[in-house]
Design a protein around this motif. Structure first.
Motif, PDB file in Angstrom:
ATOM      1  N   THR A 209      24.911 -17.819  31.344  1.00 12.68           N
ATOM      2  CA  THR A 209      25.532 -17.566  32.645  1.00 12.68           C
ATOM      3  C   THR A 209      24.402 -17.306  33.632  1.00 12.68           C
ATOM      4  OG1 THR A 209      25.719 -15.159  32.340  1.00 12.68           O
ATOM      5  CG2 THR A 209      27.582 -16.498  31.586  1.00 12.68           C
ATOM      6  N   ILE A 210      24.213 -18.214  34.555  1.00 14.27           N
ATOM      7  CA  ILE A 210      23.146 -18.075  35.551  1.00 14.27           C
ATOM      8  C   ILE A 210      23.546 -18.886  36.788  1.00 14.27           C
ATOM      9  CG2 ILE A 210      21.677 -20.060  35.021  1.00 14.27           C
ATOM     10  CD1 ILE A 210      20.469 -16.418  35.502  1.00 14.27           C
TER      11      ILE A 210
ATOM     12  N   HIS B  93      26.809 -23.900  29.304  1.00 12.70           N
ATOM     13  CA  HIS B  93      26.529 -23.250  30.587  1.00 12.70           C
ATOM     14  C   HIS B  93      27.865 -22.904  31.239  1.00 12.70           C
ATOM     15  CE1 HIS B  93      25.524 -22.685  34.798  1.00 12.70           C
ATOM     16  NE2 HIS B  93      24.231 -22.626  34.482  1.00 12.70           N
ATOM     17  N   ILE B  94      28.106 -21.608  31.465  1.00 17.94           N
ATOM     18  CA  ILE B  94      29.373 -21.158  32.043  1.00 17.94           C
ATOM     19  C   ILE B  94      29.305 -21.293  33.559  1.00 17.94           C
ATOM     20  CG2 ILE B  94      30.852 -19.150  32.460  1.00 17.94           C
ATOM     21  CD1 ILE B  94      28.987 -19.679  29.175  1.00 17.94           C
ATOM     22  N   GLY B  95      30.233 -22.057  34.124  1.00 17.12           N
ATOM     23  CA  GLY B  95      30.248 -22.312  35.557  1.00 17.12           C
ATOM     24  C   GLY B  95      30.690 -21.109  36.367  1.00 17.12           C
ATOM     25  N   LEU B  96      30.610 -21.242  37.704  1.00 11.11           N
ATOM     26  CA  LEU B  96      30.945 -20.154  38.615  1.00 11.11           C
ATOM     27  C   LEU B  96      32.415 -20.195  39.026  1.00 11.11           C
ATOM     28  CD1 LEU B  96      27.898 -20.224  41.078  1.00 11.11           C
ATOM     29  CD2 LEU B  96      28.103 -19.019  38.896  1.00 11.11           C
TER      30      LEU B  96
ATOM     31  N   SER C   5      24.551 -30.566  25.704  1.00 11.04           N
ATOM     32  CA  SER C   5      24.682 -29.538  26.730  1.00 11.04           C
ATOM     33  C   SER C   5      26.055 -29.672  27.381  1.00 11.04           C
ATOM     34  CB  SER C   5      23.582 -29.682  27.782  1.00 11.04           C
ATOM     35  OG  SER C   5      22.304 -29.535  27.198  1.00 11.04           O
ATOM     36  N   VAL C   6      26.784 -28.565  27.466  1.00 14.50           N
ATOM     37  CA  VAL C   6      28.178 -28.598  27.905  1.00 14.50           C
ATOM     38  C   VAL C   6      28.386 -27.652  29.076  1.00 14.50           C
ATOM     39  CG1 VAL C   6      30.581 -28.252  27.205  1.00 14.50           C
ATOM     40  CG2 VAL C   6      28.912 -29.113  25.543  1.00 14.50           C
TER      41      VAL C   6
END
Length: 259
Positions: free
Chosen positions: A130-131, A180-183, A217-218
């Motif tokens: 998470t970034i 990668h967790i989106g916003l 990568s997801v």
């Protein structure tokens, strides 16, 4: 006899003074020096949730969402994810949580230079990130000013850092799946919601595009989870998720992980 008693009194007074000075010195050392050392260690030493030596290893990287800020239970999405995965599989799961509150993409990139983190990533089966939230929102200042040029520059810098992060991770581990967790948009109920929504959606779109260019990568979307009832899933600071918000994120991530 009187002189002897006076000497004893003086001796006890001196001992008491020495003890008091020692206690004061220890307190100062503990409060003003030890805390600084442990604060530095906290950024390098992971919070681990180890359910066994065998099984899958998950490394979590990023900002306050990885730390679970806003969840009164202290679990965050990582804790709920472990629950979900343990229900889903009989395998043991080991979590290494390297999240640091307030981190931006450039700080995460620097963190990856630390030897302990590199060694842990090498053994990971899954890497969660998470970034970007702090790069964009900047404690809410971005949407107060709504400077399109500043937002574009922030996104360009973030995408450059994220590309470097993904490259570094692949150098350490070429087989782990990266999520990668989106916003989401915590300000969707405020004025200019159409504009803030567009900014966040564009940020997520470009992040997704970058993830698509990297094998294994997801991108994990979360915008829709908060879109209709954002206040039901936010902590009292109206920015971080609450327990239910983190639970939703964990369920989304768990649905994408396959053994």
């Amino acid at each position: 006899m009187k002189k002897y008693s006076l000497s004893l009194t003086l001796l006890f007074s001196m001992l008491s003074l020495l003890l008091m000075l020692f206690g004061l010195g220890w307190t100062i050392q503990n409060q003003f020096f030890s805390n600084g050392a442990s604060g530095a260690i906290e950024q390098t030493k992971p919070v681990e949730e180890d359910t066994g030596k065998d099984g899958k290893v998950v490394v979590a990287l990023g900002d306050s969402l990885t730390r679970g800020t806003g969840d009164d239970t202290g679990k965050g999405y990582i804790g709920y994810l472990v629950d979900e995965l343990e229900e889903k599989s009989k395998e043991k799961i080991t979590i290494h949580n390297f999240g640091v509150k307030g981190y931006r993409s450039n700080q995460l990139l620097d963190q990856l230079k630390q030897g302990e983190i590199q060694r842990t990533i090498q053994g990971a089966d899954y890497i969660l990130i998470t970034i970007g939230g702090n790069d964009l929102f900047q404690s809410g200042q971005t949407f107060l000013q709504m400077d399109e040029q500043q937002i574009a520059q922030a996104k360009e810098s973030y995408l450059k850092n994220l590309a470097s992060i993904l490259k570094e991770l692949r150098t350490m581990n070429d087989s782990a799946v990266i999520f990668h967790i989106g916003l989401y948009n915590p300000f969707i109920d405020l004025n200019d919601s159409e504009l803030t929504t567009k900014v966040v959606r564009d940020w997520n779109y470009d992040t997704n595009q970058l993830l698509d260019q990297n094998e294994k990568s997801v991108f994990v979307p979360t915008f829709d989870l908060f879109q209709l009832s954002v206040n039901d899933y936010l902590y009292t600071d109206k920015f971080h998720p609450n327990a239910e918000g983190y639970r939703l994120i964990a369920e989304r991530v768990a649905s994408l992980i396959t053994w």
